[in-house]
Enzyme design. Structure first.
Site, mmCIF file in Angstrom:
data_model
loop_
_atom_site.group_PDB
_atom_site.id
_atom_site.type_symbol
_atom_site.label_atom_id
_atom_site.label_comp_id
_atom_site.label_asym_id
_atom_site.label_seq_id
_atom_site.Cartn_x
_atom_site.Cartn_y
_atom_site.Cartn_z
ATOM 1 N N HIS A 162 -12.101 17.091 10.890
ATOM 2 C CA HIS A 162 -13.279 16.220 10.695
ATOM 3 C C HIS A 162 -14.465 17.014 10.150
ATOM 4 O O HIS A 162 -15.617 16.639 10.383
ATOM 5 C CB HIS A 162 -13.687 15.534 12.000
ATOM 6 C CG HIS A 162 -12.554 14.915 12.759
ATOM 7 N ND1 HIS A 162 -12.173 13.609 12.596
ATOM 8 C CD2 HIS A 162 -11.683 15.460 13.650
ATOM 9 C CE1 HIS A 162 -11.130 13.346 13.378
ATOM 10 N NE2 HIS A 162 -10.807 14.468 14.024
ATOM 11 N N SER A 283 -26.241 25.991 -15.181
ATOM 12 C CA SER A 283 -27.023 24.775 -15.387
ATOM 13 C C SER A 283 -27.956 25.000 -16.564
ATOM 14 O O SER A 283 -28.444 26.109 -16.772
ATOM 15 C CB SER A 283 -27.836 24.473 -14.129
ATOM 16 O OG SER A 283 -28.970 23.699 -14.459
ATOM 17 N N LYS A 289 -28.231 28.549 -10.951
ATOM 18 C CA LYS A 289 -26.995 27.838 -10.611
ATOM 19 C C LYS A 289 -25.732 28.506 -11.123
ATOM 20 O O LYS A 289 -25.665 28.978 -12.252
ATOM 21 C CB LYS A 289 -27.022 26.405 -11.189
ATOM 22 C CG LYS A 289 -27.978 25.470 -10.518
ATOM 23 C CD LYS A 289 -27.662 25.139 -9.073
ATOM 24 C CE LYS A 289 -26.566 24.143 -8.872
ATOM 25 N NZ LYS A 289 -26.770 22.834 -9.363
ATOM 26 N N GLU A 296 -14.317 21.055 -9.611
ATOM 27 C CA GLU A 296 -14.783 19.660 -9.711
ATOM 28 C C GLU A 296 -13.953 18.886 -10.734
ATOM 29 O O GLU A 296 -13.594 17.727 -10.531
ATOM 30 C CB GLU A 296 -16.258 19.627 -10.095
ATOM 31 C CG GLU A 296 -17.164 20.205 -9.016
ATOM 32 C CD GLU A 296 -18.555 20.465 -9.559
ATOM 33 O OE1 GLU A 296 -19.279 19.502 -9.814
ATOM 34 O OE2 GLU A 296 -18.903 21.649 -9.752
ATOM 35 N N TYR A 323 15.850 -4.033 -22.808
ATOM 36 C CA TYR A 323 14.650 -3.430 -23.394
ATOM 37 C C TYR A 323 13.624 -4.502 -23.731
ATOM 38 O O TYR A 323 13.977 -5.552 -24.282
ATOM 39 C CB TYR A 323 15.014 -2.638 -24.672
ATOM 40 C CG TYR A 323 13.786 -2.036 -25.322
ATOM 41 C CD1 TYR A 323 13.303 -0.800 -24.916
ATOM 42 C CD2 TYR A 323 13.084 -2.737 -26.308
ATOM 43 C CE1 TYR A 323 12.157 -0.258 -25.479
ATOM 44 C CE2 TYR A 323 11.941 -2.203 -26.879
ATOM 45 C CZ TYR A 323 11.478 -0.967 -26.458
ATOM 46 O OH TYR A 323 10.339 -0.439 -27.007
HETATM 47 N N1 ARG Z 1 8.765 2.766 -30.267
HETATM 48 C C1 ARG Z 1 9.633 2.116 -29.365
HETATM 49 C C2 ARG Z 1 9.311 2.529 -27.920
HETATM 50 O O1 ARG Z 1 8.638 3.458 -27.750
HETATM 51 C C3 ARG Z 1 11.049 2.491 -29.654
HETATM 52 C C4 ARG Z 1 12.025 1.446 -29.284
HETATM 53 C C5 ARG Z 1 11.823 0.220 -30.115
HETATM 54 N N2 ARG Z 1 12.852 -0.715 -29.846
HETATM 55 C C6 ARG Z 1 12.792 -1.963 -30.289
HETATM 56 N N3 ARG Z 1 13.772 -2.739 -29.958
HETATM 57 N N4 ARG Z 1 11.780 -2.406 -30.960
HETATM 58 O O2 ARG Z 1 9.744 1.893 -26.971
#
Ligand code: ARG
Length: 469
Positions: A162, A283, A289, A296, A323
Protein backbone atom coordinates in the site's frame (compact mmCIF):
# COMPACT_ATOMS: atom_id res chain seq x y z
CA UNK A 1 -3.48 8.18 -54.36
CA UNK A 2 -2.73 4.77 -55.87
CA UNK A 3 -4.66 3.64 -58.88
CA UNK A 4 -5.38 -0.06 -59.18
CA UNK A 5 -2.56 -1.45 -61.33
CA UNK A 6 -3.34 -2.95 -64.71
CA UNK A 7 -2.25 -6.48 -63.78
CA UNK A 8 -4.95 -7.50 -61.34
CA UNK A 9 -5.46 -10.48 -59.06
CA UNK A 10 -9.17 -10.40 -59.79
CA UNK A 11 -11.49 -8.36 -61.97
CA UNK A 12 -12.66 -10.67 -64.76
CA UNK A 13 -16.22 -10.46 -63.55
CA UNK A 14 -16.17 -6.70 -63.00
CA UNK A 15 -17.40 -4.05 -65.45
CA UNK A 16 -15.72 -1.15 -63.70
CA UNK A 17 -12.49 -0.72 -61.71
CA UNK A 18 -12.56 0.15 -58.01
CA UNK A 19 -13.16 3.79 -57.14
CA UNK A 20 -9.80 5.40 -56.27
CA UNK A 21 -10.54 6.21 -52.62
CA UNK A 22 -11.96 2.75 -52.08
CA UNK A 23 -8.94 1.13 -53.69
CA UNK A 24 -6.72 3.02 -51.25
CA UNK A 25 -9.04 2.23 -48.35
CA UNK A 26 -8.87 -1.49 -48.85
CA UNK A 27 -5.16 -1.77 -49.67
CA UNK A 28 -2.91 -3.36 -47.09
CA UNK A 29 0.38 -3.07 -48.98
CA UNK A 30 1.48 0.11 -47.13
CA UNK A 31 1.76 -2.02 -43.96
CA UNK A 32 1.82 -5.66 -45.05
CA UNK A 33 4.89 -5.04 -47.19
CA UNK A 34 6.61 -5.82 -43.93
CA UNK A 35 5.63 -9.45 -44.54
CA UNK A 36 7.52 -9.61 -47.84
CA UNK A 37 10.42 -11.84 -46.66
CA UNK A 38 7.90 -14.38 -45.34
CA UNK A 39 5.75 -14.09 -48.45
CA UNK A 40 8.75 -14.80 -50.68
CA UNK A 41 9.79 -17.79 -48.54
CA UNK A 42 6.24 -19.13 -48.75
CA UNK A 43 6.26 -18.51 -52.52
CA UNK A 44 9.45 -20.51 -52.96
CA UNK A 45 8.11 -23.36 -50.85
CA UNK A 46 4.86 -23.33 -52.81
CA UNK A 47 6.68 -23.29 -56.15
CA UNK A 48 8.67 -26.35 -55.06
CA UNK A 49 5.49 -28.07 -53.91
CA UNK A 50 3.87 -27.35 -57.31
CA UNK A 51 6.92 -28.75 -59.09
CA UNK A 52 6.85 -31.88 -56.91
CA UNK A 53 3.18 -32.23 -57.84
CA UNK A 54 4.14 -31.90 -61.56
CA UNK A 55 2.30 -28.62 -62.03
CA UNK A 56 5.55 -26.77 -62.79
CA UNK A 57 8.44 -28.26 -64.78
CA UNK A 58 11.95 -28.24 -63.32
CA UNK A 59 12.84 -25.45 -65.74
CA UNK A 60 9.82 -23.37 -64.76
CA UNK A 61 10.62 -23.90 -61.10
CA UNK A 62 14.21 -22.73 -61.58
CA UNK A 63 13.02 -19.56 -63.40
CA UNK A 64 10.43 -18.88 -60.77
CA UNK A 65 12.87 -19.28 -57.87
CA UNK A 66 15.44 -17.05 -59.60
CA UNK A 67 12.80 -14.33 -60.10
CA UNK A 68 11.69 -14.59 -56.48
CA UNK A 69 15.28 -14.16 -55.33
CA UNK A 70 15.67 -11.12 -57.59
CA UNK A 71 12.58 -9.56 -56.06
CA UNK A 72 13.96 -10.19 -52.59
CA UNK A 73 17.28 -8.56 -53.45
CA UNK A 74 15.73 -5.54 -55.09
CA UNK A 75 13.37 -5.01 -52.15
CA UNK A 76 16.30 -5.15 -49.74
CA UNK A 77 18.44 -2.72 -51.67
CA UNK A 78 15.68 -0.29 -52.65
CA UNK A 79 12.95 0.27 -50.04
CA UNK A 80 11.61 3.25 -52.03
CA UNK A 81 10.89 0.93 -54.97
CA UNK A 82 8.93 -1.27 -52.66
CA UNK A 83 6.97 1.58 -51.08
CA UNK A 84 6.07 3.10 -54.47
CA UNK A 85 4.23 0.03 -55.70
CA UNK A 86 0.47 0.49 -56.14
CA UNK A 87 -0.07 -3.20 -55.28
CA UNK A 88 -3.16 -4.09 -53.31
CA UNK A 89 -1.24 -6.19 -50.82
CA UNK A 90 2.04 -8.04 -50.44
CA UNK A 91 0.67 -11.07 -52.31
CA UNK A 92 -0.38 -8.92 -55.22
CA UNK A 93 3.00 -7.18 -55.17
CA UNK A 94 4.90 -10.42 -55.67
CA UNK A 95 2.54 -11.57 -58.40
CA UNK A 96 2.95 -8.26 -60.28
CA UNK A 97 6.72 -8.49 -59.99
CA UNK A 98 6.82 -12.13 -61.04
CA UNK A 99 4.72 -11.48 -64.13
CA UNK A 100 6.96 -8.55 -65.00
CA UNK A 101 10.01 -10.80 -64.77
CA UNK A 102 8.86 -14.17 -66.13
CA UNK A 103 5.64 -13.34 -67.97
CA UNK A 104 2.80 -15.86 -67.88
CA UNK A 105 4.87 -18.30 -65.86
CA UNK A 106 4.44 -15.82 -62.99
CA UNK A 107 0.70 -16.28 -63.28
CA UNK A 108 1.06 -20.00 -62.49
CA UNK A 109 2.31 -19.59 -58.93
CA UNK A 110 -1.11 -18.92 -57.48
CA UNK A 111 -2.32 -22.39 -58.58
CA UNK A 112 -4.17 -24.12 -55.77
CA UNK A 113 -3.58 -21.48 -53.17
CA UNK A 114 -5.28 -18.36 -51.93
CA UNK A 115 -4.30 -15.15 -50.26
CA UNK A 116 -6.23 -16.54 -47.31
CA UNK A 117 -3.80 -19.39 -46.59
CA UNK A 118 -0.86 -17.23 -47.69
CA UNK A 119 -1.54 -14.35 -45.34
CA UNK A 120 -2.11 -16.73 -42.45
CA UNK A 121 1.24 -18.37 -43.25
CA UNK A 122 3.16 -15.09 -43.58
CA UNK A 123 1.66 -13.67 -40.43
CA UNK A 124 2.40 -16.81 -38.40
CA UNK A 125 6.01 -16.69 -39.57
CA UNK A 126 6.22 -13.04 -38.56
CA UNK A 127 4.77 -13.74 -35.12
CA UNK A 128 7.21 -16.61 -34.55
CA UNK A 129 10.21 -14.39 -35.33
CA UNK A 130 8.72 -11.53 -33.34
CA UNK A 131 8.10 -13.69 -30.26
CA UNK A 132 11.66 -14.96 -30.41
CA UNK A 133 13.05 -11.44 -30.79
CA UNK A 134 11.05 -10.17 -27.82
CA UNK A 135 12.12 -13.19 -25.77
CA UNK A 136 15.76 -12.35 -26.48
CA UNK A 137 15.18 -8.79 -25.28
CA UNK A 138 13.39 -10.06 -22.18
CA UNK A 139 16.34 -12.37 -21.42
CA UNK A 140 18.70 -9.38 -21.60
CA UNK A 141 16.46 -7.46 -19.20
CA UNK A 142 16.43 -10.37 -16.74
CA UNK A 143 20.20 -10.53 -16.99
CA UNK A 144 20.53 -6.79 -16.27
CA UNK A 145 18.30 -7.11 -13.20
CA UNK A 146 20.27 -10.10 -11.91
CA UNK A 147 23.60 -8.34 -12.44
CA UNK A 148 22.45 -5.41 -10.32
CA UNK A 149 20.96 -7.76 -7.72
CA UNK A 150 24.22 -9.72 -7.48
CA UNK A 151 26.26 -6.55 -7.16
CA UNK A 152 24.34 -5.09 -4.21
CA UNK A 153 23.65 -8.27 -2.30
CA UNK A 154 23.15 -7.43 1.39
CA UNK A 155 21.77 -3.89 1.04
CA UNK A 156 18.42 -3.58 2.88
CA UNK A 157 15.48 -1.43 1.86
CA UNK A 158 12.01 -0.80 3.24
CA UNK A 159 9.55 -3.26 1.73
CA UNK A 160 6.19 -1.61 1.15
CA UNK A 161 2.62 -2.67 0.76
CA UNK A 162 0.00 0.00 0.00
CA UNK A 163 3.06 2.25 -0.44
CA UNK A 164 3.44 2.16 3.38
CA UNK A 165 6.46 0.80 5.22
CA UNK A 166 5.80 -2.88 5.82
CA UNK A 167 8.88 -5.06 6.47
CA UNK A 168 12.55 -4.80 5.54
CA UNK A 169 13.71 -6.68 2.46
CA UNK A 170 16.96 -6.83 0.54
CA UNK A 171 17.36 -4.56 -2.50
CA UNK A 172 18.49 -7.70 -4.31
CA UNK A 173 15.29 -9.45 -3.27
CA UNK A 174 13.36 -6.56 -4.78
CA UNK A 175 15.28 -6.76 -8.08
CA UNK A 176 14.95 -10.54 -8.13
CA UNK A 177 11.17 -10.16 -7.91
CA UNK A 178 11.22 -8.33 -11.23
CA UNK A 179 13.64 -10.86 -12.72
CA UNK A 180 11.24 -13.72 -11.91
CA UNK A 181 8.35 -11.73 -13.31
CA UNK A 182 10.09 -11.15 -16.62
CA UNK A 183 11.14 -14.79 -16.81
CA UNK A 184 7.46 -15.64 -16.68
CA UNK A 185 6.99 -13.33 -19.67
CA UNK A 186 9.51 -15.43 -21.54
CA UNK A 187 7.29 -18.47 -20.88
CA UNK A 188 4.24 -16.69 -22.27
CA UNK A 189 6.21 -15.58 -25.33
CA UNK A 190 7.31 -19.17 -25.90
CA UNK A 191 3.67 -20.26 -25.72
CA UNK A 192 2.74 -17.66 -28.35
CA UNK A 193 5.56 -18.93 -30.54
CA UNK A 194 4.20 -22.49 -30.30
CA UNK A 195 0.70 -21.33 -31.01
CA UNK A 196 1.93 -19.79 -34.29
CA UNK A 197 4.06 -22.79 -35.15
CA UNK A 198 1.65 -24.63 -37.51
CA UNK A 199 1.75 -24.07 -41.24
CA UNK A 200 -1.56 -23.20 -42.95
CA UNK A 201 -0.25 -23.33 -46.53
CA UNK A 202 -2.33 -25.80 -48.52
CA UNK A 203 -5.53 -24.75 -46.77
CA UNK A 204 -6.42 -22.78 -49.91
CA UNK A 205 -9.19 -20.25 -49.63
CA UNK A 206 -11.09 -22.31 -47.05
CA UNK A 207 -11.54 -25.91 -48.21
CA UNK A 208 -8.00 -27.16 -48.80
CA UNK A 209 -6.08 -27.19 -52.06
CA UNK A 210 -7.16 -29.54 -54.84
CA UNK A 211 -3.56 -30.26 -55.92
CA UNK A 212 -1.46 -33.05 -54.43
CA UNK A 213 1.06 -30.94 -52.51
CA UNK A 214 3.09 -32.28 -49.64
CA UNK A 215 2.00 -29.99 -46.83
CA UNK A 216 4.44 -31.46 -44.33
CA UNK A 217 7.35 -30.76 -46.67
CA UNK A 218 6.18 -27.16 -47.14
CA UNK A 219 5.90 -26.73 -43.37
CA UNK A 220 9.40 -28.13 -42.86
CA UNK A 221 10.87 -25.84 -45.49
CA UNK A 222 9.28 -22.84 -43.79
CA UNK A 223 10.55 -23.85 -40.36
CA UNK A 224 7.18 -24.85 -38.92
CA UNK A 225 6.94 -27.82 -36.52
CA UNK A 226 3.70 -29.02 -38.06
CA UNK A 227 0.67 -28.20 -40.19
CA UNK A 228 -2.75 -26.79 -39.33
CA UNK A 229 -5.36 -29.53 -39.15
CA UNK A 230 -8.45 -27.84 -40.55
CA UNK A 231 -8.41 -25.65 -43.65
CA UNK A 232 -11.42 -23.58 -42.57
CA UNK A 233 -10.02 -22.62 -39.18
CA UNK A 234 -6.49 -22.29 -40.58
CA UNK A 235 -7.64 -19.47 -42.85
CA UNK A 236 -9.89 -17.66 -40.42
CA UNK A 237 -8.49 -17.91 -36.91
CA UNK A 238 -5.90 -15.55 -35.47
CA UNK A 239 -5.39 -17.20 -32.09
CA UNK A 240 -1.62 -17.04 -32.49
CA UNK A 241 -1.83 -13.26 -32.87
CA UNK A 242 -4.05 -12.99 -29.80
CA UNK A 243 -1.62 -15.17 -27.86
CA UNK A 244 1.29 -12.97 -28.86
CA UNK A 245 -0.61 -9.78 -28.04
CA UNK A 246 -1.60 -11.23 -24.69
CA UNK A 247 2.04 -12.11 -23.93
CA UNK A 248 3.05 -8.56 -24.94
CA UNK A 249 0.27 -7.00 -22.87
CA UNK A 250 1.40 -8.83 -19.73
CA UNK A 251 5.02 -7.96 -20.47
CA UNK A 252 4.07 -4.30 -20.95
CA UNK A 253 2.08 -4.32 -17.70
CA UNK A 254 5.15 -5.72 -15.92
CA UNK A 255 7.38 -3.10 -17.51
CA UNK A 256 4.97 -0.39 -16.42
CA UNK A 257 5.15 -1.60 -12.81
CA UNK A 258 8.93 -1.59 -12.84
CA UNK A 259 8.66 1.91 -14.31
CA UNK A 260 6.32 2.98 -11.52
CA UNK A 261 8.86 1.82 -8.91
CA UNK A 262 11.75 3.52 -10.66
CA UNK A 263 9.98 6.87 -10.98
CA UNK A 264 9.11 6.75 -7.27
CA UNK A 265 12.55 5.59 -6.18
CA UNK A 266 14.09 8.50 -8.10
CA UNK A 267 12.05 11.16 -6.25
CA UNK A 268 13.82 13.21 -3.56
CA UNK A 269 11.31 11.74 -1.08
CA UNK A 270 12.52 8.18 -1.74
CA UNK A 271 15.98 8.96 -3.08
CA UNK A 272 16.86 5.27 -3.53
CA UNK A 273 18.34 5.51 -7.02
CA UNK A 274 20.25 7.95 -9.20
CA UNK A 275 18.70 8.40 -12.61
CA UNK A 276 21.26 7.67 -15.31
CA UNK A 277 21.91 10.72 -17.51
CA UNK A 278 21.88 8.52 -20.62
CA UNK A 279 18.26 7.55 -20.01
CA UNK A 280 16.89 10.83 -18.66
CA UNK A 281 15.89 14.19 -20.06
CA UNK A 282 15.92 17.75 -18.80
CA UNK A 283 13.33 20.49 -18.57
CA UNK A 284 13.21 23.41 -20.99
CA UNK A 285 12.43 25.81 -18.15
CA UNK A 286 13.63 24.30 -14.85
CA UNK A 287 17.40 23.93 -15.02
CA UNK A 288 17.62 21.57 -12.03
CA UNK A 289 15.38 18.91 -13.52
CA UNK A 290 16.42 15.41 -14.49
CA UNK A 291 13.32 13.51 -15.47
CA UNK A 292 12.82 9.73 -15.66
CA UNK A 293 11.28 9.95 -19.14
CA UNK A 294 12.45 6.50 -20.15
CA UNK A 295 10.34 4.98 -17.38
CA UNK A 296 7.41 7.34 -17.93
CA UNK A 297 7.29 6.48 -21.62
CA UNK A 298 7.55 2.77 -20.90
CA UNK A 299 4.65 3.11 -18.47
CA UNK A 300 2.71 5.28 -20.91
CA UNK A 301 3.19 2.97 -23.87
CA UNK A 302 1.89 -0.02 -21.94
CA UNK A 303 -1.62 1.25 -22.67
CA UNK A 304 -1.37 0.89 -26.41
CA UNK A 305 -0.07 -2.67 -26.11
CA UNK A 306 -3.12 -3.94 -24.28
CA UNK A 307 -5.25 -1.75 -26.58
CA UNK A 308 -3.88 -3.81 -29.49
CA UNK A 309 -5.01 -7.02 -27.79
CA UNK A 310 -8.48 -5.61 -27.26
CA UNK A 311 -8.62 -4.24 -30.80
CA UNK A 312 -8.01 -7.68 -32.27
CA UNK A 313 -10.33 -9.42 -29.82
CA UNK A 314 -13.05 -6.94 -30.78
CA UNK A 315 -12.39 -7.54 -34.48
CA UNK A 316 -12.59 -11.31 -34.08
CA UNK A 317 -15.63 -11.39 -31.86
CA UNK A 318 -18.71 -12.40 -33.79
CA UNK A 319 -16.97 -13.04 -37.14
CA UNK A 320 -18.60 -15.81 -39.14
CA UNK A 321 -16.52 -18.87 -40.06
CA UNK A 322 -14.16 -18.59 -42.99
CA UNK A 323 -11.92 -15.71 -44.04
CA UNK A 324 -13.51 -12.28 -43.72
CA UNK A 325 -11.79 -9.12 -44.86
CA UNK A 326 -12.09 -7.80 -41.30
CA UNK A 327 -9.09 -10.03 -40.61
CA UNK A 328 -6.86 -7.62 -42.50
CA UNK A 329 -7.15 -5.43 -39.39
CA UNK A 330 -5.00 -7.94 -37.49
CA UNK A 331 -1.65 -6.60 -38.67
CA UNK A 332 -1.11 -2.90 -38.02
CA UNK A 333 -1.72 -2.90 -34.28
CA UNK A 334 0.26 -6.11 -33.81
CA UNK A 335 3.23 -4.67 -35.70
CA UNK A 336 3.04 -1.57 -33.52
CA UNK A 337 2.65 -3.57 -30.30
CA UNK A 338 5.66 -5.68 -31.25
CA UNK A 339 7.85 -2.69 -32.16
CA UNK A 340 6.94 -0.78 -29.05
CA UNK A 341 7.27 -3.72 -26.64
CA UNK A 342 10.65 -4.58 -28.06
CA UNK A 343 11.87 -1.00 -27.70
CA UNK A 344 10.40 -0.73 -24.19
CA UNK A 345 12.14 -3.95 -23.08
CA UNK A 346 15.48 -2.93 -24.55
CA UNK A 347 15.35 0.55 -23.06
CA UNK A 348 14.36 -0.88 -19.67
CA UNK A 349 17.36 -3.25 -19.79
CA UNK A 350 19.70 -0.36 -20.63
CA UNK A 351 18.27 1.86 -17.90
CA UNK A 352 18.44 -0.89 -15.26
CA UNK A 353 22.06 -1.59 -16.15
CA UNK A 354 22.94 2.11 -15.86
CA UNK A 355 21.04 2.85 -12.63
CA UNK A 356 23.10 3.37 -9.47
CA UNK A 357 21.64 3.02 -6.00
CA UNK A 358 22.13 5.31 -3.02
CA UNK A 359 23.14 2.64 -0.57
CA UNK A 360 23.26 4.89 2.49
CA UNK A 361 19.81 6.22 1.79
CA UNK A 362 18.42 2.70 1.39
CA UNK A 363 19.99 1.63 4.70
CA UNK A 364 18.64 4.70 6.44
CA UNK A 365 15.14 4.16 5.07
CA UNK A 366 15.30 0.49 6.08
CA UNK A 367 16.13 1.49 9.65
CA UNK A 368 12.62 2.89 10.28
CA UNK A 369 11.50 0.97 13.40
CA UNK A 370 7.98 0.72 11.99
CA UNK A 371 9.37 -1.95 9.68
CA UNK A 372 10.10 -4.12 12.72
CA UNK A 373 6.65 -4.08 14.33
CA UNK A 374 5.90 -7.56 12.94
CA UNK A 375 9.15 -8.75 14.52
CA UNK A 376 7.89 -7.72 17.96
CA UNK A 377 4.69 -9.69 17.41
CA UNK A 378 6.71 -12.69 16.20
CA UNK A 379 8.92 -12.33 19.31
CA UNK A 380 5.86 -12.64 21.54
CA UNK A 381 4.63 -15.62 19.51
CA UNK A 382 8.00 -17.31 20.10
CA UNK A 383 7.24 -16.88 23.80
CA UNK A 384 3.86 -18.55 23.58
CA UNK A 385 1.55 -15.54 23.02
CA UNK A 386 -1.14 -16.34 20.41
CA UNK A 387 -0.45 -14.26 17.30
CA UNK A 388 -3.71 -12.32 17.31
CA UNK A 389 -3.06 -11.21 20.91
CA UNK A 390 0.56 -10.38 20.07
CA UNK A 391 -0.67 -8.24 17.16
CA UNK A 392 -3.03 -6.39 19.53
CA UNK A 393 -0.25 -5.83 22.11
CA UNK A 394 2.19 -4.41 19.55
CA UNK A 395 -0.58 -2.26 18.08
CA UNK A 396 -1.18 -0.76 21.52
CA UNK A 397 2.56 -0.07 21.98
CA UNK A 398 2.78 1.65 18.58
CA UNK A 399 -0.34 3.69 19.32
CA UNK A 400 0.95 4.86 22.67
CA UNK A 401 4.30 5.81 21.17
CA UNK A 402 2.57 7.70 18.39
CA UNK A 403 0.18 9.53 20.76
CA UNK A 404 3.06 10.68 22.92
CA UNK A 405 5.41 11.44 20.11
CA UNK A 406 7.91 8.84 21.32
CA UNK A 407 9.82 6.06 19.61
CA UNK A 408 8.63 2.68 20.85
CA UNK A 409 11.98 0.89 20.34
CA UNK A 410 13.30 3.17 23.12
CA UNK A 411 10.66 1.93 25.63
CA UNK A 412 12.25 0.40 28.70
CA UNK A 413 11.75 -3.28 29.43
CA UNK A 414 9.60 -2.39 32.46
CA UNK A 415 7.33 -0.29 30.30
CA UNK A 416 7.09 -3.02 27.69
CA UNK A 417 6.25 -5.53 30.39
CA UNK A 418 3.24 -3.39 31.27
CA UNK A 419 1.91 -4.33 27.83
CA UNK A 420 2.90 -8.00 28.11
CA UNK A 421 4.86 -9.93 30.75
CA UNK A 422 6.32 -12.04 27.93
CA UNK A 423 8.85 -9.32 27.04
CA UNK A 424 12.42 -10.06 28.19
CA UNK A 425 15.72 -8.25 27.73
CA UNK A 426 16.67 -10.29 24.66
CA UNK A 427 14.06 -8.30 22.71
CA UNK A 428 16.49 -5.67 21.48
CA UNK A 429 18.85 -8.23 19.94
CA UNK A 430 15.86 -9.68 18.10
CA UNK A 431 14.78 -6.25 16.93
CA UNK A 432 17.29 -5.50 14.18
CA UNK A 433 16.93 -5.28 10.44
CA UNK A 434 19.55 -8.04 10.10
CA UNK A 435 17.66 -10.47 12.29
CA UNK A 436 14.34 -9.58 10.61
CA UNK A 437 15.93 -10.42 7.26
CA UNK A 438 17.73 -13.52 8.52
CA UNK A 439 14.54 -15.00 9.95
CA UNK A 440 13.00 -15.04 6.48
CA UNK A 441 15.00 -17.96 5.16
CA UNK A 442 11.98 -19.85 3.84
CA UNK A 443 12.44 -20.55 0.10
CA UNK A 444 11.45 -17.40 -1.74
CA UNK A 445 12.13 -15.27 1.36
CA UNK A 446 14.42 -12.29 1.76
CA UNK A 447 17.20 -13.76 3.99
CA UNK A 448 20.63 -13.09 2.57
CA UNK A 449 21.61 -16.70 1.83
CA UNK A 450 18.15 -17.46 0.49
CA UNK A 451 18.37 -14.54 -1.90
CA UNK A 452 21.88 -15.54 -2.94
CA UNK A 453 20.61 -19.04 -3.79
CA UNK A 454 17.52 -17.62 -5.52
CA UNK A 455 19.67 -15.39 -7.73
CA UNK A 456 21.80 -18.39 -8.64
CA UNK A 457 18.72 -20.43 -9.50
CA UNK A 458 17.32 -17.58 -11.58
CA UNK A 459 20.64 -17.20 -13.46
CA UNK A 460 20.55 -20.91 -14.21
CA UNK A 461 17.01 -20.73 -15.63
CA UNK A 462 18.01 -17.66 -17.62
CA UNK A 463 20.95 -19.58 -19.05
CA UNK A 464 18.58 -22.37 -20.15
CA UNK A 465 16.28 -19.81 -21.73
CA UNK A 466 19.17 -18.23 -23.63
CA UNK A 467 20.24 -21.67 -24.85
CA UNK A 468 16.73 -22.34 -26.09
CA UNK A 469 16.54 -19.08 -28.05
N1 ARG B 1 -4.59 -8.32 -47.48
C1 ARG B 1 -5.40 -9.39 -47.03
C2 ARG B 1 -5.28 -9.53 -45.50
O1 ARG B 1 -4.42 -8.97 -44.96
C3 ARG B 1 -4.94 -10.67 -47.65
C4 ARG B 1 -6.02 -11.67 -47.80
C5 ARG B 1 -7.06 -11.17 -48.75
N2 ARG B 1 -8.01 -12.20 -48.99
C6 ARG B 1 -9.15 -11.96 -49.63
N3 ARG B 1 -9.95 -12.96 -49.77
N4 ARG B 1 -9.47 -10.77 -50.04
O2 ARG B 1 -6.09 -10.19 -44.87
Amino acid sequence: MSQAPKAKMWGGRFDRPPQADFYEFQRSFPFDKRLLPYELAADRAWARALAAAKILTADELAKMIAALIQIEQQAKSDPAWLAASPAEDVHHFVELQLIERVGTLGAKLHTGRSRNDLVATDFRMFVKDAARETRTAVAALVSALLTRAERHLGVPMPGNTHLQHAQPILWSHYLHSHAETFLSDATRLAAAFHSADECPLGAGALAGTAFPVDRAAIARELGFSGITLNSLSATSQRDFALDYLYALSVLAAHLSRLAADMTLFATPEFGFIVLPDEFSTGSSIMPQKKNPDCWELIRGKAGRISAALFALLSTLKGLPSGYQRDLQEDKESLFDAHDQSLAMTRIAAGAVAATEIREERLREAASDPALLATEVADYLVARGVPFRQAHEIVGAIVREAENRGEAWPAFSLARLKSFSPAFEDDLHAWLTVESALARRSVPGGTALETVRAALKGCRERLRKLEEAL
